[in-house]
Design a protein around this motif. Structure first.
Motif, PDB file in Angstrom:
ATOM      1  N   PRO A 230      -5.270  -2.390 -10.325  1.00  0.00           N
ATOM      2  CA  PRO A 230      -6.559  -1.835  -9.892  1.00  0.00           C
ATOM      3  C   PRO A 230      -6.808  -0.446 -10.455  1.00  0.00           C
ATOM      4  N   GLY A 231      -5.755   0.361 -10.572  1.00  0.00           N
ATOM      5  CA  GLY A 231      -5.921   1.729 -11.040  1.00  0.00           C
ATOM      6  C   GLY A 231      -6.351   1.821 -12.488  1.00  0.00           C
ATOM      7  N   LEU A 232      -5.708   1.052 -13.356  1.00  0.00           N
ATOM      8  CA  LEU A 232      -6.060   1.090 -14.776  1.00  0.00           C
ATOM      9  C   LEU A 232      -7.455   0.515 -15.017  1.00  0.00           C
ATOM     10  N   LEU A 233      -7.841  -0.504 -14.247  1.00  0.00           N
ATOM     11  CA  LEU A 233      -9.196  -1.034 -14.380  1.00  0.00           C
ATOM     12  C   LEU A 233     -10.224   0.044 -14.010  1.00  0.00           C
ATOM     13  N   CYS A 234     -10.003   0.701 -12.873  1.00  0.00           N
ATOM     14  CA  CYS A 234     -10.915   1.786 -12.464  1.00  0.00           C
ATOM     15  C   CYS A 234     -10.957   2.882 -13.523  1.00  0.00           C
ATOM     16  N   GLY A 457     -16.681   2.518  -5.386  1.00  0.00           N
ATOM     17  CA  GLY A 457     -16.451   1.456  -6.372  1.00  0.00           C
ATOM     18  C   GLY A 457     -14.966   1.170  -6.535  1.00  0.00           C
ATOM     19  N   SER A 458     -14.144   2.234  -6.516  1.00  0.00           N
ATOM     20  CA  SER A 458     -12.684   2.055  -6.570  1.00  0.00           C
ATOM     21  C   SER A 458     -12.193   1.314  -5.338  1.00  0.00           C
ATOM     22  N   LEU A 459     -12.775   1.636  -4.180  1.00  0.00           N
ATOM     23  CA  LEU A 459     -12.396   0.931  -2.952  1.00  0.00           C
ATOM     24  C   LEU A 459     -12.694  -0.562  -3.066  1.00  0.00           C
ATOM     25  N   LEU A 460     -13.847  -0.894  -3.643  1.00  0.00           N
ATOM     26  CA  LEU A 460     -14.210  -2.301  -3.821  1.00  0.00           C
ATOM     27  C   LEU A 460     -13.195  -3.011  -4.707  1.00  0.00           C
ATOM     28  N   ILE A 461     -12.794  -2.377  -5.792  1.00  0.00           N
ATOM     29  CA  ILE A 461     -11.831  -2.984  -6.710  1.00  0.00           C
ATOM     30  C   ILE A 461     -10.458  -3.119  -6.038  1.00  0.00           C
ATOM     31  N   HIS A 462     -10.041  -2.081  -5.311  1.00  0.00           N
ATOM     32  CA  HIS A 462      -8.748  -2.127  -4.635  1.00  0.00           C
ATOM     33  C   HIS A 462      -8.730  -3.147  -3.501  1.00  0.00           C
ATOM     34  N   SER A 463      -9.890  -3.338  -2.868  1.00  0.00           N
ATOM     35  CA  SER A 463      -9.959  -4.266  -1.729  1.00  0.00           C
ATOM     36  C   SER A 463     -10.060  -5.723  -2.165  1.00  0.00           C
ATOM     37  N   THR A 464     -10.306  -5.965  -3.421  1.00  0.00           N
ATOM     38  CA  THR A 464     -10.423  -7.334  -3.930  1.00  0.00           C
ATOM     39  C   THR A 464      -9.279  -7.618  -4.917  1.00  0.00           C
ATOM     40  N   LEU A 465      -9.447  -7.196  -6.148  1.00  0.00           N
ATOM     41  CA  LEU A 465      -8.418  -7.417  -7.159  1.00  0.00           C
ATOM     42  C   LEU A 465      -7.100  -6.754  -6.763  1.00  0.00           C
ATOM     43  N   GLY A 466      -7.206  -5.529  -6.224  1.00  0.00           N
ATOM     44  CA  GLY A 466      -5.995  -4.802  -5.861  1.00  0.00           C
ATOM     45  C   GLY A 466      -5.163  -5.538  -4.826  1.00  0.00           C
ATOM     46  N   MET A 467      -5.807  -6.027  -3.791  1.00  0.00           N
ATOM     47  CA  MET A 467      -5.062  -6.699  -2.724  1.00  0.00           C
ATOM     48  C   MET A 467      -4.483  -8.030  -3.184  1.00  0.00           C
ATOM     49  N   LEU A 468      -5.190  -8.725  -4.066  1.00  0.00           N
ATOM     50  CA  LEU A 468      -4.627  -9.945  -4.642  1.00  0.00           C
ATOM     51  C   LEU A 468      -3.363  -9.622  -5.445  1.00  0.00           C
ATOM     52  N   TRP A 469      -3.423  -8.516  -6.184  1.00  0.00           N
ATOM     53  CA  TRP A 469      -2.285  -8.082  -6.987  1.00  0.00           C
ATOM     54  C   TRP A 469      -1.108  -7.679  -6.090  1.00  0.00           C
ATOM     55  N   TRP A 470      -1.400  -6.943  -5.007  1.00  0.00           N
ATOM     56  CA  TRP A 470      -0.343  -6.504  -4.097  1.00  0.00           C
ATOM     57  C   TRP A 470       0.311  -7.693  -3.407  1.00  0.00           C
TER      58      TRP A 470
END
Length: 479
Positions: A230-234, A457-470
């Protein structure tokens, strides 16, 4: 109207006094109640700043020790020596020693040399210059726990000079290039700061404060793995997002000329720069393979610091002059010690029990998680210091999320990362903000719009893609 120092000190004196006078809540020990009053006054002191952070924390540690020694039955819960436990923490020393690498990039000029080479390679347009800033910050982040030093001491002077060289003036032509370039510096650094454990000092502090509440720990590699997707995407989106919000009037850049002039001023590469580059690469590999090498991250950082001194990359006098490093050692060790004695006194256990009786989300733990993470960003409008936010709010949000039924691992990771990117919402949300905004190119409206887009916007990415990754990492037992 700004408060005078006398008024600030009066407020700080009244807060613990109230806790000493008011009755202790049911289920909480007397010493825990008194210590929480001191802790709360400490947090308010970090916000009001009648004195610098180290002075406030040393005073709090001293007062806590006196309180423990003079409260009947306190020894059943906590010892006076626990007030200094933060200075024994490997995390505190990891951050302190990493400051040596940070200062070495500035002292030797290696940071500037890398920047000018990158400008020459790929900075032919203003948008590409935005990505030069991104790559430079990402490269330096693992070894610079002061993002203020990284952005303010290395990146800002270079990008500001580039803006001037492009004919962009804060008064007459800010939109030509400077508005975009300087806004991008801050938004980028607030993202790189959570990709690595050692990229921002409050990262380690947040992890230390959260560990006794959530029982969740990460090493350097696990942190990077969790933040990477998620971080690198953001991070890759931010220069383009800023470009859309504050489009520069100038599109093409004479990057070769700017790079040539900058490198000429630096002169040929010296031994100290070469040695620092080698040590930096070795430190990165050592942190990555710490488990295989059977060493911890603090040992690696201490070794690199000593080698920097032996190889004359920096001198001991340079380290002594590094006020940011020493200030961090004193106040971070102090705040971790304060948290430790509250934990041992049973305060956070009592707080969790009390909250669980009044805060119920039933089976909707994921809803609780999203609410807590959203609040963790929204509250950043009230904080001008990332460190103060971490000390004040991370234990609270961790406790609230836990008792509300949020998934523990996702809650921990989410809070660890919002700590950094949440600070992008305002121009005062972190140390680099006043520096880059102070250049005079930006207006508050466009800056806050960009900050809100980046943060939420970062929260949205972390809450979707990020959580799937985690969840994937957790299932693979990599976290």
């Amino acid at each position: 109207m700004a408060l005078s120092k006398a008024h600030k000190l009066t407020i700080l004196a009244v807060i613990p006094l109230m806790f000493f006078l008011f009755p202790t809540p049911d289920g909480l020990s007397l010493v825990a109640w008194h210590l929480f009053g001191i802790y709360l006054a400490t947090i308010v002191g970090l916000v009001l700043k009648p004195y610098s952070e180290p002075v406030i924390l040393l005073a709090a540690v001293a007062l806590s020790a006196i309180t423990i020694g003079n409260t009947e039955g306190a020894s059943e819960f906590v010892k006076i020596s626990h007030t200094l436990s933060g200075y024994q923490s490997g995390t505190t020393w990891l951050i302190f020693t990493a400051f040596t690498l940070s200062s070495a990039f500035v002292i030797t000029g290696l940071g500037k040399r890398i920047a000018y080479h990158m400008i020459g390679w790929m900075g032919s347009t203003t948008l590409r210059l935005g990505y030069v800033t991104m790559f430079l910050d990402l490269l330096l982040a693992p070894a610079t726990p002061s993002n203020t030093a990284r952005a303010g001491g290395i990146i800002f002077p270079i990008i500001n000079s580039v803006a001037v060289a492009l004919g962009s003036d804060p008064e007459t032509s800010p939109k030509k290039a400077g508005r975009y370039l300087l806004m991008n510096v801050y938004m980028v650094v607030k993202t790189t700061s959570y990709i690595f454990l050692t990229a921002m000092a409050p990262n380690a502090l947040a992890l230390s404060l959260m560990a006794p509440i959530l029982g969740f720990e990460l090493n350097w590699v696990q942190w990077f793995l969790a933040a990477s997707v998620p971080g690198l995407l953001c991070l890759f989106l931010i220069p383009f997002v800023c470009y859309l919000i504050a489009p520069p009037e100038m599109k093409k850049v004479d990057n070769k000329g700017i790079a040539r002039q900058g490198l000429a001023e630096l002169g040929p590469m010296r031994f100290r720069e070469k040695a620092l580059a080698v040590l930096f690469v070795l430190a990165l590999f050592a942190w990555i393979f710490a488990g295989f090498l059977h060493v911890n991250s603090t040992t690696i950082a201490l070794t690199v610091m000593v080698l920097c001194i032996f190889l004359n990359i920096v001198s001991w006098d340079d380290i002594l002059k590094n006020k940011a490093g020493w200030n961090t050692l004193i106040w971070y060790g102090g705040i971790i010690g304060m948290s430790t004695i509250l934990t041992k006194a049973g305060f956070f256990t009592w707080l969790a029990t009390t909250m669980s009786q009044n805060l119920q989300f039933g089976d909707h733990g994921n809803v609780a998680l999203l609410i807590v993470l959203t609040l963790s960003i929204a509250v950043r409008y009230l904080f001008a210091s990332g460190g103060a936010y971490v000390a004040a709010m991370v234990p609270v949000f961790a406790t609230v999320g836990k008792v509300a039924g949020a998934p523990i691992e996702l809650l921990a990771l989410g809070l660890l990362f919002t700590n950094s990117y949440g600070g992008s919402v305002t121009h005062y949300g972190g140390g680099p903000g006043p520096i880059t905004f102070g250049a005079g190119y930006n207006d508050i409206k466009s800056w806050w719009i960009a900050g809100a887009v980046v943060a939420f916007g970062s929260l949205l990415i972390h809450s979707t893609l990020g959580m799937l990754w985690w969840k994937f990492l957790l299932n693979m037992t990599w976290l």
